[in-house]
Design an enzyme around this catalytic site. Sequence first.
Site, PDB file in Angstrom:
ATOM      1  N   TYR A 102     -17.767  15.792 -14.519  1.00  0.00           N
ATOM      2  CA  TYR A 102     -18.026  14.489 -14.544  1.00  0.00           C
ATOM      3  C   TYR A 102     -18.974  14.255 -13.421  1.00  0.00           C
ATOM      4  O   TYR A 102     -18.956  14.828 -12.325  1.00  0.00           O
ATOM      5  CB  TYR A 102     -16.780  13.634 -14.349  1.00  0.00           C
ATOM      6  CG  TYR A 102     -17.075  12.114 -14.214  1.00  0.00           C
ATOM      7  CD1 TYR A 102     -17.628  11.219 -15.287  1.00  0.00           C
ATOM      8  CD2 TYR A 102     -16.785  11.555 -12.902  1.00  0.00           C
ATOM      9  CE1 TYR A 102     -17.615  10.066 -15.109  1.00  0.00           C
ATOM     10  CE2 TYR A 102     -17.190  10.045 -12.886  1.00  0.00           C
ATOM     11  CZ  TYR A 102     -17.650   9.385 -13.907  1.00  0.00           C
ATOM     12  OH  TYR A 102     -17.888   7.947 -13.778  1.00  0.00           O
ATOM     13  N   ASP A 148      -8.552  18.219 -14.219  1.00  0.00           N
ATOM     14  CA  ASP A 148      -8.846  16.919 -14.616  1.00  0.00           C
ATOM     15  C   ASP A 148      -8.511  16.839 -16.055  1.00  0.00           C
ATOM     16  O   ASP A 148      -9.214  17.502 -16.901  1.00  0.00           O
ATOM     17  CB  ASP A 148     -10.440  16.618 -14.042  1.00  0.00           C
ATOM     18  CG  ASP A 148     -10.807  15.200 -14.432  1.00  0.00           C
ATOM     19  OD1 ASP A 148     -10.200  14.481 -15.601  1.00  0.00           O
ATOM     20  OD2 ASP A 148     -11.638  14.691 -13.870  1.00  0.00           O
ATOM     21  N   LYS A 186      -9.814   5.726 -18.605  1.00  0.00           N
ATOM     22  CA  LYS A 186     -10.272   6.068 -20.263  1.00  0.00           C
ATOM     23  C   LYS A 186      -8.991   5.966 -21.145  1.00  0.00           C
ATOM     24  O   LYS A 186      -8.658   5.005 -21.377  1.00  0.00           O
ATOM     25  CB  LYS A 186     -10.792   7.617 -20.020  1.00  0.00           C
ATOM     26  CG  LYS A 186     -11.676   7.807 -18.853  1.00  0.00           C
ATOM     27  CD  LYS A 186     -13.045   6.859 -19.007  1.00  0.00           C
ATOM     28  CE  LYS A 186     -13.730   6.821 -17.410  1.00  0.00           C
ATOM     29  NZ  LYS A 186     -14.127   8.168 -16.868  1.00  0.00           N
ATOM     30  N   ARG A 216       0.762  -1.150   0.133  1.00  0.00           N
ATOM     31  CA  ARG A 216       0.068  -0.039   0.008  1.00  0.00           C
ATOM     32  C   ARG A 216       0.945   1.171  -0.021  1.00  0.00           C
ATOM     33  O   ARG A 216       0.627   2.344  -0.640  1.00  0.00           O
ATOM     34  CB  ARG A 216      -0.958   0.018   1.111  1.00  0.00           C
ATOM     35  CG  ARG A 216      -1.671   1.406   1.394  1.00  0.00           C
ATOM     36  CD  ARG A 216      -2.807   1.051   2.550  1.00  0.00           C
ATOM     37  NE  ARG A 216      -2.552   0.440   3.674  1.00  0.00           N
ATOM     38  CZ  ARG A 216      -1.848   0.679   4.701  1.00  0.00           C
ATOM     39  NH1 ARG A 216      -1.352   1.742   4.607  1.00  0.00           N
ATOM     40  NH2 ARG A 216      -1.757  -0.137   5.561  1.00  0.00           N
TER      41      ARG A 216
HETATM   42  C1  LIG Z   1     -14.548   8.703 -15.852  1.00  0.00           C
HETATM   43  C2  LIG Z   1     -14.158   9.983 -15.325  1.00  0.00           C
HETATM   44  C3  LIG Z   1     -13.872  10.142 -13.925  1.00  0.00           C
HETATM   45  C4  LIG Z   1     -14.001   9.115 -12.842  1.00  0.00           C
HETATM   46  O1  LIG Z   1     -13.007   8.056 -13.020  1.00  0.00           O
HETATM   47  P1  LIG Z   1     -13.313   6.347 -12.363  1.00  0.00           P
HETATM   48  O2  LIG Z   1     -12.061   5.996 -13.088  1.00  0.00           O
HETATM   49  O3  LIG Z   1     -14.484   6.026 -13.224  1.00  0.00           O
HETATM   50  O4  LIG Z   1     -13.409   6.596 -11.332  1.00  0.00           O
HETATM   51  C5  LIG Z   1     -13.350  11.416 -13.549  1.00  0.00           C
HETATM   52  N1  LIG Z   1     -13.294  12.590 -14.318  1.00  0.00           N
HETATM   53  C6  LIG Z   1     -13.680  12.295 -15.629  1.00  0.00           C
HETATM   54  C7  LIG Z   1     -13.567  13.447 -16.643  1.00  0.00           C
HETATM   55  C8  LIG Z   1     -14.023  11.119 -16.230  1.00  0.00           C
HETATM   56  O5  LIG Z   1     -14.350  11.033 -17.452  1.00  0.00           O
END
Ligand SMILES: *Cc1c(COP(=O)(O)O)cnc(C)c1O
Length: 380
Positions: free
Chosen positions: A98, A170, A195, A46
């Site tokens: 998101y 983000d 993604k 961890r």
């Molecule tokens: C999918 C997404 C998240 C969240 O990510 P996870 O891996 O699904 O927890 C945060 N920000 C954006 C822009 C996203 O597309």
Amino acid sequence: MKFNTQLIHGGNSEDQTTGAVSTPVYRSSTFHQHQLGGNPKWEYSRTGNPTRASLEKLIAELEHGVAGFAFSSGSAAIHAVFSLYSQGDHFVVGSDVYGGTFRLINKVLKRFGFEFTVVDMQDLNAVQNAIQDNTVAIYFETPTNPLLQIADIEAIAKIAKKHGVRTIVDNTFATTYNQQPLTLGADIIVHSATKYLGGHSDVVAGLAVTKEQQIAEQLAFLQNSIGSTLGPDDSWLLQRGIKTLGARMRVHQENAAAVVDFLQQDSRIEKIYYPGLADFPGLSVAAKQMKNFGAMISFELKAGLDAKKFVESLQLIDLAESLGGIESLIEVPAVMTHGSIPREIRLKNGIKDELIRLSVGIEDPEDIIADLKQALDQLN
Ligand SMILES: *Cc1c(COP(=O)(O)O)cnc(C)c1O
């Protein structure tokens, strides 16, 4: 080293012990200590794991930060970053974030005494005016999800600096390939690596990177204390995905441009959201801060056309949440990814019930377009 080379050769890409060119998966929860109290490099997975560390080093290099951190999801990365702050702290947050981030803010962080003002990040005066005495950070996405709005990272970071607050971006939609917010003045970036970075719809992961040593130390502490770390198998899978980010993004974007051309000429499409469009409000800022325009497209069908029937008629393109995979993925935000946002707030933010979001994959573009066309043809 240039970017595409760094994708492949960055991090600890060669194993020091064996010379393996692919970082081994160190599937061990704990590590033998040769000496009591000797402060060993590896002690417990961890706290630190060599496979995860290679990935973390790689993302820090790619994003021009001092340290990277891998989490069990993008949401966990975002939560860890907000955990830098305390009760009574105020944040300026982009209006188009998101759905899960919106939920984290409203249903979790507010219970812990965090305060938020939601602002359209395209409006720099509104950003400036939203800053209060207790503001600690400005948090936003660009391009946003699902409207692909563009925020000027450099201009917002300048406002933040002037007020002594941090800028958190983000970077999921743009990806590290198109945009490196830390070089534009941001202090911390987060990714849903689920993604484009993972890129194959086979791993859920999150990353955070900072360029400030003090934040890096705090994030390391929080990652270890909260414990939502990425396991060694997923760390390996994600690093493998990142190696082909450049090759994939070039094809994703070429295909997206072809799909936009097709949609523009189809009379059944009312509106297209794509930062590369000549009349898109964010075009000039996108052209300034991004290498290319990404491969996310949102669009609305003409009034009266059935969005549900359209997405259900697709045969190649998957009706699914998520984005950034090699396969084309389509969804209806109001029902799927953004369903947790109350309808009146969604509509106020411009997310209509019939808005469709398409993540253009790397299949042959002719096949993607033919599938869109046959599904549109079912509508009249
Ligand atoms: C999918 C997404 C998240 C969240 O990510 P996870 O891996 O699904 O927890 C945060 N920000 C954006 C822009 C996203 O597309």
